[in-house]
Every structure is written in C-alpha cells, then in structure tokens.
Design an enzyme around this catalytic site. Structure first.
Site, PDB file in Angstrom:
ATOM      1  N   GLY A  98      -7.930 -52.369   3.253  1.00 52.77           N
ATOM      2  CA  GLY A  98      -7.889 -52.136   1.801  1.00 52.77           C
ATOM      3  C   GLY A  98      -8.726 -53.101   0.973  1.00 52.77           C
ATOM      4  O   GLY A  98      -8.775 -52.979  -0.244  1.00 52.77           O
ATOM      5  N   ASP A 151      -5.868 -56.205   5.705  1.00 49.54           N
ATOM      6  CA  ASP A 151      -7.299 -56.538   5.883  1.00 49.54           C
ATOM      7  C   ASP A 151      -7.388 -57.832   6.671  1.00 49.54           C
ATOM      8  O   ASP A 151      -6.374 -58.338   7.191  1.00 49.54           O
ATOM      9  CB  ASP A 151      -8.026 -56.648   4.525  1.00 49.54           C
ATOM     10  CG  ASP A 151      -9.506 -56.248   4.636  1.00 49.54           C
ATOM     11  OD1 ASP A 151     -10.267 -56.988   5.293  1.00 49.54           O
ATOM     12  OD2 ASP A 151      -9.894 -55.212   4.072  1.00 49.54           O
ATOM     13  N   ASP A 208      -5.886 -56.101  12.265  1.00 47.33           N
ATOM     14  CA  ASP A 208      -7.147 -55.619  12.840  1.00 47.33           C
ATOM     15  C   ASP A 208      -6.972 -54.128  13.127  1.00 47.33           C
ATOM     16  O   ASP A 208      -6.167 -53.747  13.980  1.00 47.33           O
ATOM     17  CB  ASP A 208      -7.437 -56.396  14.135  1.00 47.33           C
ATOM     18  CG  ASP A 208      -8.680 -55.866  14.841  1.00 47.33           C
ATOM     19  OD1 ASP A 208      -9.333 -54.936  14.310  1.00 47.33           O
ATOM     20  OD2 ASP A 208      -8.996 -56.378  15.935  1.00 47.33           O
ATOM     21  N   ARG A 267      -9.995 -46.022   2.467  1.00 45.96           N
ATOM     22  CA  ARG A 267     -11.152 -45.738   1.618  1.00 45.96           C
ATOM     23  C   ARG A 267     -12.343 -46.553   2.113  1.00 45.96           C
ATOM     24  O   ARG A 267     -12.257 -47.773   2.265  1.00 45.96           O
ATOM     25  CB  ARG A 267     -10.892 -46.065   0.150  1.00 45.96           C
ATOM     26  CG  ARG A 267     -12.096 -45.600  -0.713  1.00 45.96           C
ATOM     27  CD  ARG A 267     -11.984 -45.975  -2.155  1.00 45.96           C
ATOM     28  NE  ARG A 267     -12.215 -47.386  -2.359  1.00 45.96           N
ATOM     29  CZ  ARG A 267     -12.721 -47.915  -3.469  1.00 45.96           C
ATOM     30  NH1 ARG A 267     -13.038 -47.137  -4.468  1.00 45.96           N
ATOM     31  NH2 ARG A 267     -12.878 -49.215  -3.581  1.00 45.96           N
ATOM     32  N   HIS A 288     -16.410 -44.400   7.070  1.00 40.54           N
ATOM     33  CA  HIS A 288     -17.874 -44.283   6.951  1.00 40.54           C
ATOM     34  C   HIS A 288     -18.600 -45.535   7.473  1.00 40.54           C
ATOM     35  O   HIS A 288     -19.805 -45.513   7.655  1.00 40.54           O
ATOM     36  CB  HIS A 288     -18.285 -43.935   5.512  1.00 40.54           C
ATOM     37  CG  HIS A 288     -18.370 -45.085   4.554  1.00 40.54           C
ATOM     38  ND1 HIS A 288     -19.075 -44.991   3.364  1.00 40.54           N
ATOM     39  CD2 HIS A 288     -17.869 -46.345   4.582  1.00 40.54           C
ATOM     40  CE1 HIS A 288     -18.987 -46.138   2.708  1.00 40.54           C
ATOM     41  NE2 HIS A 288     -18.270 -46.981   3.430  1.00 40.54           N
TER      42      HIS A 288
HETATM   43  C1  SAM Z   1     -16.171 -51.050   2.822  1.00 38.24           C
HETATM   44  S1  SAM Z   1     -14.828 -52.148   2.708  1.00 38.24           S
HETATM   45  C2  SAM Z   1     -13.630 -51.117   1.934  1.00 38.24           C
HETATM   46  C3  SAM Z   1     -12.530 -51.892   1.299  1.00 38.24           C
HETATM   47  C4  SAM Z   1     -11.469 -51.048   0.599  1.00 38.24           C
HETATM   48  N1  SAM Z   1     -10.899 -50.026   1.448  1.00 38.24           N
HETATM   49  C5  SAM Z   1     -12.037 -50.440  -0.654  1.00 38.24           C
HETATM   50  O1  SAM Z   1     -12.339 -49.229  -0.651  1.00 38.24           O
HETATM   51  O2  SAM Z   1     -12.213 -51.172  -1.646  1.00 38.24           O
HETATM   52  C6  SAM Z   1     -14.297 -52.278   4.364  1.00 38.24           C
HETATM   53  C7  SAM Z   1     -13.126 -53.206   4.559  1.00 38.24           C
HETATM   54  O3  SAM Z   1     -12.757 -53.188   5.948  1.00 38.24           O
HETATM   55  C8  SAM Z   1     -12.342 -54.499   6.294  1.00 38.24           C
HETATM   56  N2  SAM Z   1     -12.428 -54.654   7.753  1.00 38.24           N
HETATM   57  C9  SAM Z   1     -13.533 -54.724   8.520  1.00 38.24           C
HETATM   58  N3  SAM Z   1     -13.206 -54.834   9.812  1.00 38.24           N
HETATM   59  C10 SAM Z   1     -11.848 -54.824   9.866  1.00 38.24           C
HETATM   60  C11 SAM Z   1     -10.911 -54.848  10.935  1.00 38.24           C
HETATM   61  N4  SAM Z   1     -11.311 -54.920  12.215  1.00 38.24           N
HETATM   62  N5  SAM Z   1      -9.598 -54.784  10.631  1.00 38.24           N
HETATM   63  C12 SAM Z   1      -9.177 -54.707   9.334  1.00 38.24           C
HETATM   64  N6  SAM Z   1     -10.036 -54.662   8.272  1.00 38.24           N
HETATM   65  C13 SAM Z   1     -11.351 -54.717   8.550  1.00 38.24           C
HETATM   66  C14 SAM Z   1     -13.325 -55.369   5.560  1.00 38.24           C
HETATM   67  O4  SAM Z   1     -12.873 -56.714   5.455  1.00 38.24           O
HETATM   68  C15 SAM Z   1     -13.430 -54.658   4.230  1.00 38.24           C
HETATM   69  O5  SAM Z   1     -12.501 -55.128   3.312  1.00 38.24           O
END
Ligand code: SAM
Length: 470
Positions: free
Chosen positions: A278, A300, A331, A347, A351
C-alpha cells in the site's frame, strides 16, 4: 481524404459547441489556458459528464487532424525528439524554477532573476523554458520573461523557494502540484528508458527470467529490484519522492474516483481492508476519509511504513492512534498471514511485476482468502488501438458499450495515452507491464480469482477490477 479532414473539423466544432452550451447551462467559463490553475476545484468542470465526453472527442479529433495534415517527415521527427519536452520539464521541476516564477507574480520572471536564485546558467533556463512554452507549458510573456499558465502551474509545489532550499528532501511533503511524479518520470524512468533499446534487443537478456534484468539496472550499473534500489542511501531523495509521486498519481483521477464504482459504503461495519504493498497508504486514506466504518491494514516494506506513518499523522491525525488504521511489514512474495480480510486491495502492484511474479502475489492472497473475500486490483487497463474482442461482453465494464464516432480511433487516440505511458515506464524500471482485460482475466484465473466486474468511474485513468475466489 479531404472528406476525412472535414469530418474531423466537424467533430471538433460540434464538440466545442457542446462544451460551450454546457458551460452556459452551468453559468461558468471553461478554464483559460493562460491562467495558472489555482486549485483542483478550478479543473472540476472536466468531471461533468457532458463536458468530459465532448472534450475527449475534440482532443482526439484535433490530434488526428494534426497527424493527417502535417508533413509526415515533420511528424516523425517531432516524435523522435520526444525527449526534448521531458528533459526540459525534468530540469525545470528539479531546479525549483516553477516556484521562483510563481513567487515573481503574474507578470513573470526574467531568466537572469531565476538564475540569481537557483544558480543555473540563464541562457540554459531560457533554452529549457522556450520549448515548453512552445508546447503551451509556461508562457514567454516578453523576451526572456516567463510566467505560469494553467499547465505549467502543476510543476509548482506551492512552497517557497527558500523553504525548499532549507529542506530539499521534504520538497514534496504536503505539496500541491505534480512535481514528484514529473520527476519520477523524468529522472529515474527516463534514464532507464534510454536503455530499453539495449535490453529488449538483447536476445540473451530477453530470454532470461531474471526479474532484475531491467533497463534501470543497466543504466545505473546495479542489479537490484526498484524498491531495494530506492532504499540505497544515495537514493534517499528519490525514495521519499516516490511515495509522494504515488499520491500524485491518485490525484490524476478526479477527487473521490476510488469512491465511485465499487461501493465501499455498502461494506459492513468494521470490515477489514488490507492494502497490500500500500505504500504510504494514499489510496486507503481517500477510502478511510469517506468511510469511517472501515478498518485498514496497510502492508509494505519497513522503510516505506516509516514514511507512511508520518503521512497519516499529517493527513488524518488520530487514525493510527485509534487503531482503525494500522501498518504492517509484509513481503507480498511470501505467504499472507492475514486470513480475515474482507478486501485485499492492490493498487499499482500487479503492473510492477512479470506474470510469473504477479502470479505469486495473487496466489498468496488467494490462499489467505475467505470465500467472501474480494480482491480489488486498481490498475490501468490497456485498451487496444482497434475495437476490443467482444468475448468478455458478459463481464460488466470489461468491454466498452460503444465506440467513438468514426474516423476517430476506437481508443480515442492520445486521450488514452496514460496506460501506454505507464506501460513503457514499467518496461524501464521493472519487468512489469500494463495489461489488457483478457490478460488480467487469465492472470487472475490462474491464481484462483474470477473477475466479476470492472469499474472505471468518469474521468478516472485507472480501473477497479473486482474479483472473487473461484
Ligand atoms: C508502485 S508502488 C504502489 C504503492 C501503493 N499501492 C499506491 O498505489 O500508492 C509499489 C509498492 O510496493 C511495495 N513493495 C515492493 N516490493 C514489495 C514486497 N516484496 N513486499 C511488499 N511491498 C513491496 C513498494 O515499497 C511500494 O510501496
């Protein structure tokens, strides 16, 4: 051929007449390009259904008219110089030139006065601002004097130049405008994009299933995933900016777009929304503000949660303290420990990743789901540039009910560039992609989810894909 030009002109004039008539009905004026936008409210007119529809037709027709009439050698060269505007915009945003120009007032600011503040070479400031002004981003009001207009004012954070100098890492905290997202696009994405050609034409690299085989890694000589890359000490500024860029991307759709479509207000009292990956929780924030009866868990990485806590304490004080909203380190490639979620919200997560990695995320959520749990995936749905396959007509919202008038493209051309822009961004930064509806259908089905409906509220760039466990 001339008949097509006349048809396009006709579409422009009838659409503009519809906009004019609707503005008169509403006793308002269409915003003036020369006036800086002073708030999101000044653009709210475009959320009116009649105005939004007619505006889209006018823009699509105007772009097609230009493509039809311009000397092709000019069109193709302009396209190949696409980096010019992006480069100029990136430097202007990073150098806080937009803030200096706003502080000078509506009469504009001379390049020498901009240079005195931000220390840039005045001629280079002019050379960067002029192609922008030529594309209707800023105005050159007299020789070497530049002022804001309705578009350029979105580069401005609204903060004073001095305040930004005093705390550069906090430039985007509580800021207005779109600068954080502009710089995500025009700094790391752009640098990675310069290497897309090298990566996608490298047969060895393409055949590998190494998720880290990205243009970004090639550009920076690294081998890490984007989110760990952000956590490197040298990327501190980019890391903080990324969180705020996600907040801006929420604001690209009309305020409250996430509240339309899926009926959050109908979910029972105390239902638990788990916002997986998130970020700082900017999407949950919008839902939480309008739905005090819902609980939220934002999952996150640890470093992101720290930023998120600061964000919620500023934006909705008390929500964390009361326990209605919590953050949890998680994770999403590992098993999901929350087994009582009413909604898993994703969200801009799917992608980011290839089908193989997205499958892992979706499968873990399916394993943790109750029979009543819903999955809501908020993403761009990439349209085709021709009419869609009608095979999915039975899923509400999956296929358009109708198409724009001919000779316009079925996807409305440049009006719908956003999914393709973000798709190439994913190609630069990660190995993810924007997907078409059939692609989502297959991806979710393989992980045990069946799509029930797709909502795309008026003006929203992204769709809400609602699925249930199979
Ligand atoms: C593109 S951002 C989207 C954030 C949020 N969902 C939004 O729409 O504002 C992707 C998110 O995935 C998190 N992320 C990446 N790898 C992750 C993992 N293995 N487990 C949990 N979160 C992760 C990142 O830290 C980041 O906050």
């Amino acid at each position: 051929m001339a008949a097509t030009l006349i048809e396009l002109c006709g579409l422009i004039s009838t659409s503009v007449a519809k906009v004019d008539a609707r503005c008169k009905d509403l006793s308002t004026e269409y915003p003036d390009l020369n006036n800086p936008a002073n708030s999101e409210d000044s653009e709210s007119l475009l959320q009116d259904g009649a105005i939004a529809a007619a505006t889209s037709i006018a823009i699509a027709a105007a772009a097609q008219l230009i493509a039809s009439m311009q000397y092709p050698a000019r069109s193709i060269m302009d396209a190949s110089y696409g980096y010019v505007v992006a480069t100029a915009l990136g430097v202007i945003a990073e150098s806080s030139t937009a803030e200096i120009i706003r502080e000078a007032g509506p009469q504009g600011c001379h390049i020498n006065d901009i240079a005195k503040k931000n220390g840039m070479d005045p001629m280079k400031i002019a050379r960067l601002l002029r192609p922008l002004a030529t594309n209707h981003i800023f105005r050159e009001v007299s020789p070497n004097v530049f002022a804001h207009n309705r578009i350029s004012s979105l580069v401005d954070t609204g903060k004073s130049f001095e305040a930004i100098q005093a705390a550069p890492e906090d430039k985007y905290m509580g800021a207005g405008g779109h600068a954080a997202l502009i710089l995500l696009n025009d700094d790391e994405t752009f640098k990675g994009a310069a290497y897309i050609q090298d990566v996608v034409l490298d047969k060895v690299s393409e055949a590998s299933d190494d998720e880290l085989n990205t243009p970004l890694n090639r550009a920076f000589g690294t081998h890490t995933d984007l989110f760990s890359w952000y956590e490197k000490p040298e990327n501190r500024k980019r890391f903080k900016r990324f969180g705020y860029a996600m907040d801006v991307s929420r604001r690209l759709s009309p305020t409250g777009a996430i509240l339309k479509g899926f009926k959050w207000s109908d979910i029972p009292e105390n239902s638990l929304i788990v916002d997986v990956g998130g970020g700082i929780g900017s999407l949950s924030l919008e839902i939480a503000q309008a739905n005090p009866h819902l609980r939220f868990l934002i999952q996150d990485k640890a470093a992101v949660i720290q930023e998120g806590t600061q964000y919620w304490n500023t934006e909705l004080p008390g929500a964390l303290a009361s326990g209605r909203v919590t953050f949890g380190e998680h994770d999403f490639f590992g098993p999901q420990s929350v087994k009582n979620a009413d909604i898993f919200l994703l969200r801009f997560i799917v992608h980011d990743w290839s089908d193989t990695y997205s499958h892992k995320i979706l499968q873990h959520l399916r394993d943790a789901a109750q029979t009543t749990t819903k999955l809501i995936v908020v993403e761009h749905l990439a349209p085709l540039a021709c009419e869609e396959d009608p095979a999915f007509k039975h899923i509400p919202g999956a296929v358009p009910d109708s198409y724009p008038p001919k000779p316009l493209l079925p996807n409305l051309g440049i009006v719908n560039m956003a999914p393709y822009n973000v798709d190439i961004q994913m190609m630069s930064l990660l190995r993810g992609c924007e997907r078409t509806f059939p692609h989502y259908w297959d991806l979710l089905k393989k992980a045990g989810w069946e799509i029930e409906a797709v909502h795309r509220p008026l003006g929203s760039l992204v769709s809400q894909i609602v699925a249930k466990p199979i």
